[in-house]
Each structure stands twice: as structure tokens, then as C-alpha cells.
Design a protein around this motif. Structure first.
Motif, PDB file in Angstrom:
ATOM      1  N   TRP A 144       0.823  -1.096  -0.015  1.00  0.00           N
ATOM      2  CA  TRP A 144       0.018   0.066  -0.095  1.00  0.00           C
ATOM      3  C   TRP A 144       0.750   1.458   0.154  1.00  0.00           C
ATOM      4  CZ3 TRP A 144      -3.072  -3.116  -1.681  1.00  0.00           C
ATOM      5  CH2 TRP A 144      -3.437  -4.343  -0.765  1.00  0.00           C
ATOM      6  N   THR A 145       1.862   1.218  -0.253  1.00  0.00           N
ATOM      7  CA  THR A 145       2.755   2.168  -0.379  1.00  0.00           C
ATOM      8  C   THR A 145       2.382   3.372  -1.696  1.00  0.00           C
ATOM      9  OG1 THR A 145       4.731   1.361   0.186  1.00  0.00           O
ATOM     10  CG2 THR A 145       5.219   3.265  -0.708  1.00  0.00           C
ATOM     11  N   ILE A 176      -0.762   3.509  -2.559  1.00  0.00           N
ATOM     12  CA  ILE A 176      -2.003   4.256  -1.823  1.00  0.00           C
ATOM     13  C   ILE A 176      -1.771   5.424  -1.074  1.00  0.00           C
ATOM     14  CG2 ILE A 176      -3.848   4.036  -0.066  1.00  0.00           C
ATOM     15  CD1 ILE A 176      -4.459   0.915  -1.201  1.00  0.00           C
ATOM     16  N   LEU A 177      -0.292   5.113  -0.430  1.00  0.00           N
ATOM     17  CA  LEU A 177      -0.009   6.245   0.459  1.00  0.00           C
ATOM     18  C   LEU A 177       0.433   7.574  -0.326  1.00  0.00           C
ATOM     19  CD1 LEU A 177       0.892   7.111   3.243  1.00  0.00           C
ATOM     20  CD2 LEU A 177       2.926   6.082   3.074  1.00  0.00           C
ATOM     21  N   VAL A 178       0.826   7.140  -1.442  1.00  0.00           N
ATOM     22  CA  VAL A 178       1.315   8.441  -2.257  1.00  0.00           C
ATOM     23  C   VAL A 178       0.543   8.907  -3.397  1.00  0.00           C
ATOM     24  CG1 VAL A 178       3.765   7.994  -1.946  1.00  0.00           C
ATOM     25  CG2 VAL A 178       2.533   6.982  -3.936  1.00  0.00           C
ATOM     26  N   CYS A 179      -0.739   8.211  -3.631  1.00  0.00           N
ATOM     27  CA  CYS A 179      -1.734   8.659  -4.817  1.00  0.00           C
ATOM     28  C   CYS A 179      -2.381   9.939  -4.236  1.00  0.00           C
ATOM     29  CB  CYS A 179      -2.477   7.673  -5.314  1.00  0.00           C
ATOM     30  SG  CYS A 179      -3.728   8.271  -6.334  1.00  0.00           S
ATOM     31  N   PRO A 180      -2.002  11.062  -5.010  1.00  0.00           N
ATOM     32  CA  PRO A 180      -3.048  12.270  -4.681  1.00  0.00           C
ATOM     33  C   PRO A 180      -4.370  12.157  -4.918  1.00  0.00           C
ATOM     34  CG  PRO A 180      -1.033  12.836  -5.936  1.00  0.00           C
ATOM     35  CD  PRO A 180      -1.359  11.217  -6.315  1.00  0.00           C
ATOM     36  N   GLY A 215      -6.436   9.177  -4.322  1.00  0.00           N
ATOM     37  CA  GLY A 215      -7.150   8.206  -3.826  1.00  0.00           C
ATOM     38  C   GLY A 215      -7.657   7.264  -4.918  1.00  0.00           C
TER      39      GLY A 215
END
Ligand SMILES: Cc1cc2nc3c(=O)[nH]c(=O)nc-3n(C[C@H](O)[C@H](O)[C@H](O)COP(=O)(O)OP(=O)(O)OC[C@H]3O[C@@H](n4cnc5c(N)ncnc54)[C@H](O)[C@@H]3O)c2cc1C
Ligand code: SF4
Ligand code: SF4
Lengths: 163, 439
Positions: free
Chosen positions: A115-116, A118-122, A124
Motif C-alpha cells: 500500500w505504498t 495508496i499512501l502517495v496517490c494524490p 485516492g
């Protein structure tokens, strides 16, 4: 001679229709009917049959999301960013950008579900799919000329542009 | 006089590989040589725990395809340690004594485990857990459900614990701080993760440290050390172990930078362009101390996404692009035993001046946002994490969230909550994250 490919592209799924396309929402005409979501699910189902997809098969997760608040609504999916943060951040190399089509794709065989991305997708735009084991996202429907969400919107609230 | 190598890269991992790709994007001809003292093609270091747990095989470990080096025209010198760098001569010397000159150099040498001086440690054949070789060694020692003691409950220690928890070993973790994952998480998220570990049978001993170690006589290894032993904690209690894993932390691997006379602090000091104090030497990844978006000053953020991002910009600038890096952000994404937890920016603010809002529901969803004067500077999301990246981007933008503060904690928080102009800027012009902040 040296041939060069950009980021891990030799792993990526290729589009049959090798055009660079982008999808944009038009909130002024979106009626919030969520047909885009339904047809996205059908398109990513095993049979690609609406009845089977919703009734008997394992239902895939939608990769486009209608956001709604009061009278405003619009559908959003992965932007296939130019400098895609998810591609750079991906721990395994599963996420890559196709140099020909610009489509950002995740290889489920290589994804480890960290989920890295997911953590960086501006936006969502990445979801945990397949019982939460791998990341899934809009793939621009690689074997369709026009992506399913765009083709099935009754009010042209999703438009496809060639870039 | 022409030098031997146009681009020399030391370190064949996240930072090094992304640098190579960026260089090749701009310069199709200039030769690239990558030096690595490991014996593998680039692999995903965070995946070594998956390897031990049997969830990834050797093929899945690879970060790029088998043909990567060839297709990018890169000479990979694996198993080659660089012993010295001379900035003045623009040269490097390998451990076998070969000296090569370069035009541009990237130090992407990563981290090395920090081993605290604990009395008795020298008598024990302990393990570290930061490389493929470490993972192989650990796997080879796991016969018969051994008692494993892990010292340190940071990311690396807990990854090791998770790998072993599922039927491979009896695990105990000792952590000096009062919670596990003390840096990445806050009390609440840490407690949620601890619950999972507890249910999986991992014994967590927080708020104390190992004061001494005693090797157990039998089972000596080649060099006269023992694998098994007994640890004594601050309160005098003891823990017997068959294997000891030291995971108290990592430090930037600075020896080459020091030998080259570069400016260093905790890491190698690098500017927005990832350039060190020498104009032809760049640094990226775990070894670099470079500008951080949230803290507004240089920091070592020893995490994979930062290493990849900095590597990319170091590569661009080595090839002459003169493009500043958007800057790094402290961030963590972990999934332990089925519980995903994401965090970014400042998650444990010091007293005073910060506003903390949070929400926890019974379905296992937790979100916290840290604000300062309505600017969002940190977040944690656990359980339902799918849209948490939007918060990361707002943190990188240093966005003022006053107008939608109440919605931030919703799991569904997304673009509909933004003012229309902001939303359109994001969707139609890709004005997001650090790019929005820069414009
Ligand atoms: C078990 C584990 C789990 C992790 N999990 C996560 C996670 O979930 N998320 C996350 O973001 N990060 C995680 N990390 C951290 C992440 O792996 C690092 O931040 C990342 O690998 C840094 O990349 P790098 O390119 O800077 O350096 P490294 O990956 O450390 O690579 C540096 C390379 O340079 C080589 N080298 C050094 N000096 C020399 C020399 N003199 N000559 C030749 N070669 C040399 C080293 O041998 C090494 O191969 C984890 C780390 C570990 C160990
Ligand atoms: S998943 Fe997110 S970050 Fe990746 S390309 Fe799509 S919108 Fe951009
Ligand atoms: S979840 Fe999968 S695609 Fe996303 S960063 Fe991790 S490995 Fe890459």
C-alpha cells in the motif's frame, strides 16, 4: 544499438489500442447515476456479462468512483499522472508506466500489497482488491477502443481525450 | 582527458536504479556503471520479510526485469565493494585495488545496521535483517520452531517478527520505547498493531532494554561464538533465546563520503538537486540528508519511496537537467497481520502549537490529522486506507484545510470536499502534492 525503455515497462500490460488517452469528468452534466461504476465492474469481471458479474461471479472492485455531495457529482479514476508518484514509490516494481500509452498499470503477479502506492496517490485512485491482497486501479480498458465508463455514461459526463 | 566512466553509481537499490533510469531518459549514450557489494540484481529490500515468510520467491524479489541492465546499457559490477572515493581526482577504487575515473558520481550506499554496545554481545553470533543474504541466513536457521529474540520494535524488527510469527518461530520483541513502531506511529495506531501481534502469539516487551547478554555454551559456531543465549533486561528478568536478531535501527553508510571529504551530518548533506558539497558528486536514498517538505530542513528519511524519488532527481541532475527534487516526506505504509496502517509527515507533534483531530470507530477504522495554523502537517490512517494518499498530498502541498477540516477524518474524504477551483486544478492540471506547492 541500445534500446531504452522507461520504468520497468517490459513488465507492463500493453494496450491493444496503442493510443495515449486521458479521461476527464464533467461535473456540470454528471447526474450521479453510477452507470460508469457498474460498467467498470462488468468490464473487469470474468465473463464481462452484467448479470453474471453481479449475480454469480466474484464481483471485482470498481476502479472509478462517483463522488457526490448535494447536487454536485462527478466520477474520478486514476489520472495516469505524467510523473506518477505511485510508480516511483512502488516497493516491488509492480507499478509501471507504459511508455507508449502513458497508462499506469499494476502487475498483480508482482504486487505485494504493501500500500505504498495508496499512501502517495494524490487522487485516492488505488484500491485494495482481491480480498485486500493486491493493489488495483483504472487500467484505461486496454482492450477497448473507448473505456467502459466513458462509453456507458448516458450524459457524456466522462470524456476521453487523445493526448 | 577522457575519464573511464561518464556516470558512476555506488549502490544498486532503490536510489541507484531510479537514478539510472532517469539518466537514460535524458542521455542515451553516456556509459553508466553500477557498483554493488551485494551479489544480486536490484531487489526489493522491504520484501526480505516476505521471502522468509514464504510469500515471495526469488523471482518476485527482483525490482526490475532480468533484461533491465542490458536494455538500459548499464554495466553492473555486483560483488564489488568500492573502498575509496577521491573527489579531487574524480576517481573511485574498488576493494581489489582497481581505480576508475568518473565524470559524475552518485553515492547511493544506503544504510547499515546500528549495533549498540551491549555487554556480552560479542560472544553471540547474532543476526541482522537488512539484506537478501540476511534473510537467507535467517531462513536456514529456522528448524524446530526456535525461540527468537528481536531487539528493537521499529519497522525492521516488526517486519522480522511478522515473518516469523506465522508458524516459523516463537518470537519475543524487546523495545526501549513504550510502544512498538515508535517513530512511524502514534499510541493508538501502535496499540492497534500490538493487538494483532499479541493475537499472533508474539510477545512484546516495551519500555525496557537489554542490559546484558550471556552466550550459551553448547551450539558454538565456527568462530567460537554461540547462537543461543540469555538476555537480561533492566528489571533483572531474563529471556532465553535460540537466535538473536539485532534491529535497533540503521545508520547512513557514510564511509565513502567521509573518505571523499564531503560534508556530512547524520547523512551526506545534499541540496534540492541532491548535489553534495562537491559539484560532481550526488547523494540519494537512505544515505542522504536532503530537504524534507514538512520539516523544512534537511533530514534523513530512510524509506523506499524517498530513496526512489531522490535517486530519480539525482539522476536527472547528473545528466544535466538542473531540476530540483520536490523534497522528501517522512511516510510509512505497513500492513501487519492484515491491518493496514499508513502515516505521513509529523505524527507525534511536540507539545504546544499543534491541533490534533482524530476519529476511531469500532470497525477498526482510525484516522488522525495533525494541523498547525490550519495547515495539515501529519496524518495516520488505519483499517480503511484506500484514499489516505489524498491527505499525504495535502501535507506535501502544505495545504490550508480550514474550509474542509471537518471532512478530513471521513474515510470517504475526497475531491468532492474541496472548493471547486482547487478540485479543478487537481483534476485538470495535475496541480497536486509537491507540484501544487511549487507552482
Ligand atoms: C526488512 C526491511 C523492511 C523495510 N520495509 C520498508 C517498507 O515497508 N517501506 C519503506 O518505505 N521502506 C522500508 N525499508 C527501508 C528501505 O528498504 C530503504 O529505505 C531502501 O532500501 C533505501 O534504498 P537505497 O537505495 O537508499 O539504499 P539500500 O537499499 O540500502 O542499498 C544500498 C546498496 O549499496 C550497497 N553499498 C553500500 N556501500 C557500498 C560500497 N562501498 N561499495 C559497493 N556497494 C555498496 C549496499 O550493499 C546496498 O546494496 C525496509 C528495510 C528493511 C531492511
Ligand atoms: S494511481 Fe494515483 S498516482 Fe498513480 S498514476 Fe493514477 S492518479 Fe497518479
Ligand atoms: S501495493 Fe503493490 S503496486 Fe502498490 S506499492 Fe506495494 S507492491 Fe507496488
Amino acid at each position: 544499438m541500445r534500446s531504452t525503455v522507461s520504468n520497468g515497462a517490459d513488465f507492463a500490460r500493453t494496450r491493444v489500442f496503442k493510443k495515449m488517452i486521458r479521461i476527464y469528468p464533467r461535473e456540470d452534466v454528471c447526474i450521479g447515476c453510477r452507470l460508469c461504476e457498474i460498467h467498470c465492474i462488468v468490464q473487469h469481471s470474468k465473463s464481462r456479462n452484467i448479470i453474471k458479474a453481479f449475480k454469480s461471479e466474484r464481483r471485482p472492485r470498481k476502479r472509478v468512483e462517483v463522488e457526490e455531495e448535494g447536487h454536485v457529482s462527478f466520477a474520478l479514476q486514476c489520472r495516469h499522472c505524467e510523473e506518477a508518484p505511485c510508480v516511483t514509490a512502488c516497493l516491488s516494481g509492480a507499478m509501471s508506466k507504459d511508455p507508449k500509452t502513458g497508462a499506469v498499470n499494476n502487475d498483480p503477479e508482482r504486487c505485494i500489497g504493501c500500500w505504498t502506492c495508496i499512501l502517495v496517490c494524490p487522487y485516492g485512485a488505488i484500491h485494495r482488491v482481491e480480498d485486500g491482497h493486491v493493489a488495483g486501479k483504472c487500467d484505461l480498458c486496454p482492450d477497448r477502443e473507448v473505456p467502459a465508463c466513458v462509453a456507458n455514461c448516458p450524459n457524456e459526463a466522462l470524456v476521453m481525450e487523445e493526448v | 582527458m577522457a575519464r573511464d566512466i561518464r556516470y558512476a553509481v555506488i549502490g544498486n537499490s532503490a536510489a541507484g536504479i531510479n537514478a539510472c533510469e532517469a539518466i537514460r531518459g535524458l542521455d542515451k549514450e553516456g556509459d553508466i556503471a553500477v557498483f554493488s557489494d551485494e551479489h544480486y540484481p536490484a531487489y526489493s529490500r522491504p520484501m526480505i520479510s516476505y521471502l522468509v515468510a514464504g510469500k515471495a520467491d526469488a523471482k518476485k524479489m527482483l525490482y526490475r526485469s532480468r533484461s533491465f541492465y542490458k536494455s538500459h546499457g548499464i554495466e553492473l559490477r555486483s560483488g564489488t565493494r568500492v573502498a575509496k572515493v577521491s573527489a579531487k581526482r574524480h576517481s573511485l577504487t574498488t576493494q581489489t585495488g582497481e581505480t576508475l575515473t568518473w565524470d559524475n558520481l552518485l553515492l547511493a550506499t544506503g544504510s547499515t545496521p546500528f549495533i549498540p554496545p551491549i555487554p556480552g554481545l560479542d560472544d553471540i553470533d547474532y543476526l541482522t535483517f537488512i539484506s537478501w543474504a540476511d534473510a537467507k541466513r535467517l531462513s536456514s536457521l529456522l528448524r524446530g520452531n526456535p525461540r527468537v529474540l528481536i531487539v528493537g520494535a521499529g519497522l525492521i524488527g516488526m517486519k522480522a517478527a511478522e515473518a516469523l510469527a506465522e508458524g516459523l518461530a516463537q518470537v519475543t520483541v524487546v523495545e526501549k520505547m513504550d510502544r512498538i513502531l515508535p517513530l512511524a506511529l502514534d499510541d493508538e495506531a501502535s496499540r492497534m498493531v500490538s493487538d494483532r501481534f499479541g493475537k499472533a502469539g508474539v510477545k512484546l516487551t516495551n519500555g525496557t532494554s537489554v542490559t546484558s547478554l550471556e552466550a550459551e555454551g553448547s551450539g558454538k559456531t565456527g568462530d567460537g561464538k554461540a547462537r543461543a543465549g540469555r538476555a537480561t533486561l533492566e528489571d533483572g528478568s531474563t529471556i532465553d533465546f535460540d537466535l538473536l536478531i539485532m534491529a535497533v535501527g540503521v545508520r547512513p553508510r557514510l564511509e565513502l563520503a567521509t573518505s571523499a571529504g564531503l560534508e556530512t551530518n547524520r547523512g551526506i548533506l545534499a541540496d534540492d538537486y541532491l548535489r553534495t558539497s562537491h559539484r560532481d558528486i550526488f547523494a540519494a536514498g537512505d544515505v542522504a540528508e536532503a530537504p524534507d517538505v514538512v520539516f523544512g530542513e534537511p533530514r534523513v528519511n530512510a524509506l523506499w519511496p524517498n530513496a526512489a524519488l531522490q535517486g530519480k532527481y539525482a539522476g536527472l541532475n547528473m545528466a544535466g537537467a538542473e531540476t530540483p527534487c520536490p523534497g522528501s516526506t517522512s511516510m510509512n505504509s505497513v500492513e501487519f497481520l492484515g491491518l493496514p496502517v499508513l502515516s505521513a509527515g509529523l505524527v507525534n507533534p511536540p507539545d504546544g502549537g499543534y491541533e490534533v483531530i482524530s476519529r476511531r470507530d469500532n470497525e477498526g477504522y482510525y484516522r488522525k490529522a495533525v494541523l498547525r495554523d490550519n495547515i495539515i502537517v501529519g496524518m495516520i490512517t488505519a483499517g480503511q486506507v484506500d484514499r489516505a494518499g489524498i491527505l499525504t498530498s495535502l501535507i506535501q502541498e502544505r495545504a490550508n484545510v480550514r474550509r474542509f477540516k471537518s471532512a478530513l477524518l471521513e474515510e470517504s474524504f475526497s475531491h468532492i470536499y474541496f472548493p471547486k477551483a482547487v478540485r479543478e486544478g487537481r483534476i485538470f492540471e495535475e496541480k497536486v502534492g509537491t507540484d501544487a506547492a511549487r507552482r
